[in-house]
Design a protein around this motif. Structure first.
Motif, PDB file in Angstrom:
ATOM      1  N   ALA A 206      92.920  26.552 -34.777  1.00  0.00           N
ATOM      2  CA  ALA A 206      93.205  27.032 -36.134  1.00  0.00           C
ATOM      3  C   ALA A 206      94.598  26.556 -36.273  1.00  0.00           C
ATOM      4  CB  ALA A 206      92.962  28.447 -36.369  1.00  0.00           C
ATOM      5  N   PHE A 207      94.851  25.765 -37.449  1.00  0.00           N
ATOM      6  CA  PHE A 207      96.376  25.307 -37.596  1.00  0.00           C
ATOM      7  C   PHE A 207      96.910  26.171 -38.701  1.00  0.00           C
ATOM      8  CE2 PHE A 207      94.178  21.339 -36.202  1.00  0.00           C
ATOM      9  CZ  PHE A 207      95.192  20.651 -35.458  1.00  0.00           C
ATOM     10  N   ALA A 208      98.091  26.407 -38.588  1.00  0.00           N
ATOM     11  CA  ALA A 208      98.971  27.329 -39.389  1.00  0.00           C
ATOM     12  C   ALA A 208      99.366  26.409 -40.682  1.00  0.00           C
ATOM     13  CB  ALA A 208     100.494  27.577 -38.629  1.00  0.00           C
ATOM     14  N   ASP A 209      99.969  27.118 -41.622  1.00  0.00           N
ATOM     15  CA  ASP A 209     100.029  26.687 -42.853  1.00  0.00           C
ATOM     16  C   ASP A 209     100.979  25.449 -42.947  1.00  0.00           C
ATOM     17  OD1 ASP A 209      98.183  28.116 -44.226  1.00  0.00           O
ATOM     18  OD2 ASP A 209      99.406  29.720 -44.743  1.00  0.00           O
ATOM     19  N   THR A 210     102.157  25.563 -42.280  1.00  0.00           N
ATOM     20  CA  THR A 210     102.985  24.715 -42.255  1.00  0.00           C
ATOM     21  C   THR A 210     103.603  24.175 -40.811  1.00  0.00           C
ATOM     22  OG1 THR A 210     104.058  25.810 -43.980  1.00  0.00           O
ATOM     23  CG2 THR A 210     105.452  24.306 -42.725  1.00  0.00           C
ATOM     24  N   GLY A 211     103.720  22.963 -40.443  1.00  0.00           N
ATOM     25  CA  GLY A 211     103.877  22.691 -38.965  1.00  0.00           C
ATOM     26  C   GLY A 211     104.203  21.307 -38.805  1.00  0.00           C
ATOM     27  N   TYR A 212     104.202  20.850 -37.663  1.00  0.00           N
ATOM     28  CA  TYR A 212     104.258  19.448 -37.178  1.00  0.00           C
ATOM     29  C   TYR A 212     103.308  18.904 -36.031  1.00  0.00           C
ATOM     30  CZ  TYR A 212     109.129  20.202 -39.146  1.00  0.00           C
ATOM     31  OH  TYR A 212     110.199  20.546 -39.753  1.00  0.00           O
ATOM     32  N   ILE A 213     102.873  17.680 -36.038  1.00  0.00           N
ATOM     33  CA  ILE A 213     102.054  17.322 -35.127  1.00  0.00           C
ATOM     34  C   ILE A 213     102.677  16.046 -34.295  1.00  0.00           C
ATOM     35  CG2 ILE A 213      99.674  16.014 -34.819  1.00  0.00           C
ATOM     36  CD1 ILE A 213      98.746  17.664 -37.295  1.00  0.00           C
ATOM     37  N   VAL A 214     102.578  16.362 -33.090  1.00  0.00           N
ATOM     38  CA  VAL A 214     103.325  15.235 -32.151  1.00  0.00           C
ATOM     39  C   VAL A 214     102.289  14.398 -31.506  1.00  0.00           C
ATOM     40  CG1 VAL A 214     104.961  14.814 -30.318  1.00  0.00           C
ATOM     41  CG2 VAL A 214     105.337  17.121 -31.890  1.00  0.00           C
TER      42      VAL A 214
END
Length: 261
Positions: A206-214
């Protein structure tokens, strides 16, 4: 007809040191040049075949840049494409401006992606999934490499890139250390997802509303310096016998699952 000096200049832009010296890069092919004309880049000149000019006269004549008429074989010899029967443009590079994940936004981060084709493909994939910002390590291949631009299929006009030392960058945007925040930052986004073989199944993430994917290096994955800032390790589960996935394909799978989540 392209002059010898102009042809020499076009050839020079195939090399990174001359792209940096002239602050310019090449865009080749009908689709990419047409998308370029609708974007906010500063165009230095466009070399076109007579046919391409006739088909796009109303668009080209409205532009302030220099236009050169050339034969298709001249365009092919001056650029990097084996065949180019349409157009070639010289475009000014953009400043390396700080980018971050604004509230409700995701940003893609590339750690040491070396293959130009992979970077171009990732830019195109990011564009498809609505990612408009990509943070690149200083060792990631040059954004303006002709192979990157060609592989992006025009998506470079809609996706911005920022090159930086990733560990320093994550210190700024996650607040992990006492490093002063960048003045442009609006919000601390602490959700940083990274792809690892031993990570959590992305199908159950489950992904948060804001973020980074590396996404990590094609051979070595995410570096230990960047791994320290990952808050959630994720993996694409394997069901067959393949040893690994191309980083471009992996990026597509990750972004597709992020969008579905």
């Amino acid at each position: 007809m392209l002059s010898k000096n102009l042809t020499k200049y076009l050839h020079s832009l195939q090399l990174k040191k001359y792209r940096q010296e002239h602050n310019a890069f090449l865009v080749e092919g009908a689709k990419s040049v047409l998308e370029l004309l609708a974007a906010d880049f500063q165009i230095e000149l466009v070399a076109v075949t007579e046919q391409f000019y006739k088909e796009n006269t109303s668009l080209l004549d409205k532009q302030p840049f220099r236009i050169e008429i050339a034969a298709a074989d001249e365009l092919s010899r001056a650029g990097t494409l084996q065949t180019n029967d349409a157009a070639l443009a010289v475009v000014k590079t953009k400043d390396n401006e700080f980018l971050y994940a604004a509230p409700g936004e995701y940003v893609l981060v590339l750690d040491d992606i070396r293959d130009p084709g992979n970077l171009g493909t990732i830019i195109r994939i990011a564009d498809w999934y609505g990612i408009t910002k990509i943070i690149c390590s200083l060792t990631t291949t040059d954004w303006y490499n002709p192979k990157v631009i060609a592989a992006s299929k025009g998506s470079f006009t809609r996706v911005k890139g920022y090159y930086t030392e990733l560990a320093d960058y994550f210190e700024q945007v996650t607040g992990v250390t006492n490093a002063p925040p960048h003045p442009s930052r609006l919000q601390i986004a602490t959700s940083v997802y990274g792809t690892f073989l031993e990570g959590k199944n992305i199908h159950k993430t489950a992904f948060a509303d804001t973020g980074y994917i590396v996404m990590g290096n094609e051979s070595n994955g995410i570096s230990s310096a960047v791994e320290a800032f990952i808050t959630q390790k994720i993996t694409i589960p394997r069901f067959g016998g393949a040893e690994s996935l191309n980083v471009g394909i992996a990026a597509a799978v990750v972004l597709d699952n992020w969008r579905r989540g």
